[in-house]
Design an enzyme around this catalytic site. Structure first.
Site, PDB file in Angstrom:
ATOM      1  N   PRO A   4       0.821  -1.214   0.000  1.00  0.00           N
ATOM      2  CA  PRO A   4       0.000   0.000   0.000  1.00  0.00           C
ATOM      3  C   PRO A   4       0.856   1.264   0.000  1.00  0.00           C
ATOM      4  O   PRO A   4       1.788   1.388   0.789  1.00  0.00           O
ATOM      5  CB  PRO A   4      -0.834  -0.098   1.277  1.00  0.00           C
ATOM      6  CG  PRO A   4      -0.375  -1.285   2.013  1.00  0.00           C
ATOM      7  CD  PRO A   4       0.608  -2.029   1.190  1.00  0.00           C
ATOM      8  N   GLU A   5       0.586   2.163  -0.934  1.00  0.00           N
ATOM      9  CA  GLU A   5       1.230   3.469  -0.948  1.00  0.00           C
ATOM     10  C   GLU A   5       0.137   4.500  -0.688  1.00  0.00           C
ATOM     11  O   GLU A   5      -1.000   4.147  -0.400  1.00  0.00           O
ATOM     12  CB  GLU A   5       1.927   3.702  -2.299  1.00  0.00           C
ATOM     13  CG  GLU A   5       3.172   2.830  -2.459  1.00  0.00           C
ATOM     14  CD  GLU A   5       4.141   3.359  -3.514  1.00  0.00           C
ATOM     15  OE1 GLU A   5       4.092   4.567  -3.825  1.00  0.00           O
ATOM     16  OE2 GLU A   5       4.940   2.566  -4.029  1.00  0.00           O
ATOM     17  N   HIS A  99      -4.794 -13.450  11.224  1.00  0.00           N
ATOM     18  CA  HIS A  99      -3.879 -12.324  11.425  1.00  0.00           C
ATOM     19  C   HIS A  99      -4.602 -11.015  11.727  1.00  0.00           C
ATOM     20  O   HIS A  99      -4.178  -9.949  11.308  1.00  0.00           O
ATOM     21  CB  HIS A  99      -2.961 -12.135  10.214  1.00  0.00           C
ATOM     22  CG  HIS A  99      -2.170 -13.356   9.889  1.00  0.00           C
ATOM     23  ND1 HIS A  99      -1.129 -13.795  10.678  1.00  0.00           N
ATOM     24  CD2 HIS A  99      -2.275 -14.236   8.869  1.00  0.00           C
ATOM     25  CE1 HIS A  99      -0.613 -14.910  10.143  1.00  0.00           C
ATOM     26  NE2 HIS A  99      -1.295 -15.197   9.051  1.00  0.00           N
ATOM     27  N   ARG A 118       2.106  -9.747   7.963  1.00  0.00           N
ATOM     28  CA  ARG A 118       3.556  -9.608   8.159  1.00  0.00           C
ATOM     29  C   ARG A 118       3.922  -8.632   9.272  1.00  0.00           C
ATOM     30  O   ARG A 118       5.080  -8.508   9.634  1.00  0.00           O
ATOM     31  CB  ARG A 118       4.217  -9.216   6.831  1.00  0.00           C
ATOM     32  CG  ARG A 118       4.120 -10.381   5.858  1.00  0.00           C
ATOM     33  CD  ARG A 118       4.772 -10.096   4.546  1.00  0.00           C
ATOM     34  NE  ARG A 118       6.221  -9.996   4.647  1.00  0.00           N
ATOM     35  CZ  ARG A 118       7.018  -9.787   3.605  1.00  0.00           C
ATOM     36  NH1 ARG A 118       6.504  -9.662   2.411  1.00  0.00           N
ATOM     37  NH2 ARG A 118       8.321  -9.713   3.756  1.00  0.00           N
ATOM     38  N   ARG A 157      19.130  21.667  -1.884  1.00  0.00           N
ATOM     39  CA  ARG A 157      20.583  21.722  -1.680  1.00  0.00           C
ATOM     40  C   ARG A 157      21.180  20.325  -1.559  1.00  0.00           C
ATOM     41  O   ARG A 157      22.356  20.165  -1.306  1.00  0.00           O
ATOM     42  CB  ARG A 157      20.906  22.563  -0.439  1.00  0.00           C
ATOM     43  CG  ARG A 157      20.736  24.059  -0.659  1.00  0.00           C
ATOM     44  CD  ARG A 157      20.730  24.838   0.641  1.00  0.00           C
ATOM     45  NE  ARG A 157      19.663  24.407   1.543  1.00  0.00           N
ATOM     46  CZ  ARG A 157      18.389  24.798   1.454  1.00  0.00           C
ATOM     47  NH1 ARG A 157      18.026  25.649   0.521  1.00  0.00           N
ATOM     48  NH2 ARG A 157      17.489  24.357   2.300  1.00  0.00           N
TER      49      ARG A 157
END
Ligand SMILES: [Zn+2]
Length: 287
Positions: A4-5, A99, A118, A157
């Site tokens: 997932p993003e 889970h 996980r 920078r």
């Protein structure tokens, strides 16, 4: 695996909002004590899990999702690699192999469940919205809202490559490996360039490309997420929309040249040598 993003987390936020906002949490249960952290390091009690409180809002910054209680406390969820937050009808029993590490019974009768095989994800309990703002201010601006000036200010920078800079959550929150490659392709910026070599106009192009990439993925996110949740391990449908990510060696969709795969900061990176050339120094003398 489809990790997932930002777009997936935003999709989760939009999907959960109608089921959660305005509802009171009748009962909260933590099945693994180490799945929830408090700022003081003490175990999370039902109160920290917002038991007895009403959900006032669901907010997102980068890949973090916050449940804000009308009474003040906040619970931050991080989905990690395999985390899923789903609302189901109450009554379905669970076994350890499911889970599911935390669940909340809502006054509507539905169950909110946090599943994470996980366990790279987890919960953080915060005492107030102020502490949430503080936590999020320490991160970079959110990818859907970041401006070119903010990017330049935070990374202009840096001698690091622009690709590595985009993955830094203190520069911009929520841009992962997939969308960094896609945004750089869209902005026609070579991922290997040092961030310090980007000109102001290029930072603006890049911010715009990040917004467009993430917005398109949010629009496709529903289907991606359904695939992800229904068939864990199957690539999401958004895969089909990627211009460069995962396509090393294949022809560029814009110019037909072979896409180049390199490793940057330990991450697979794909770009088009034709569309994203290394900027040459202007050494031409006026005649
Ligand atoms: Zn190209």
């Amino acid at each position: 695996l489809c990790v997932p993003e930002l777009p997936e987390v935003e999709t989760v936020r939009r999907t959960l909002t109608p089921a959660l906002v305005g509802r009171r949490i009748a009962r909260a249960v933590l099945h693994r004590a180490d799945f929830c952290q408090t700022s003081g390091g003490k175990p999370c009690r039902p109160r920290e899990l917002l038991q007895g409180m009403r959900v006032a809002a669901l907010e997102r910054h980068g890949k973090q999702l916050a449940l804000i209680a009308a009474e003040g406390p906040v619970l931050v969820a991080q989905l990690g690699m395999t985390g899923q937050l789903t609302v189901t009808a109450a009554g379905a029993g669970i076994t350890p192999s499911d889970h599911i590490h935390a669940q909340w019974l809502l006054d509507s009768g539905s169950l909110l469940r946090f599943r994470d095989p996980r366990r790279f994800g987890g919960l953080s309990a915060l005492p107030s919205v102020d502490s949430l703002r503080e936590r999020w201010a320490a991160m970079g601006p959110d990818g859907l809202r970041v401006t070119g000036a903010e990017l330049a200010d935070r990374a202009g920078r840096s001698r690091r490559s622009i690709k590595v800079v985009l993955l830094d959550q203190e520069v911009v929150a929520g841009v992962g490996n997939i969308y960094a490659d896609e945004a750089l392709f869209l902005a026609r910026i070579n991922p290997l360039r040092a961030a310090a070599t980007l000109r102001p106009a290029e930072w603006e192009l890049l911010a715009d490309a990040i917004h467009r990439t993430l917005t398109a993925a949010v629009a496709a996110g529903g289907s991606t997420l359904r695939d992800y949740m229904d068939a864990l391990g199957m690539p999401g449908r958004a895969q089909a929309h990627h211009a460069v990510y995962g396509r090393g060696g294949e022809p560029c969709l814009a110019c037909g040249r072979g896409l180049k795969g390199v490793r940057l900061g330990g991450r697979a990176t794909v770009y088009c040598p034709g569309c994203q050339p290394r900027r040459r120094l202007r050494l031409v003398k006026e005649a």
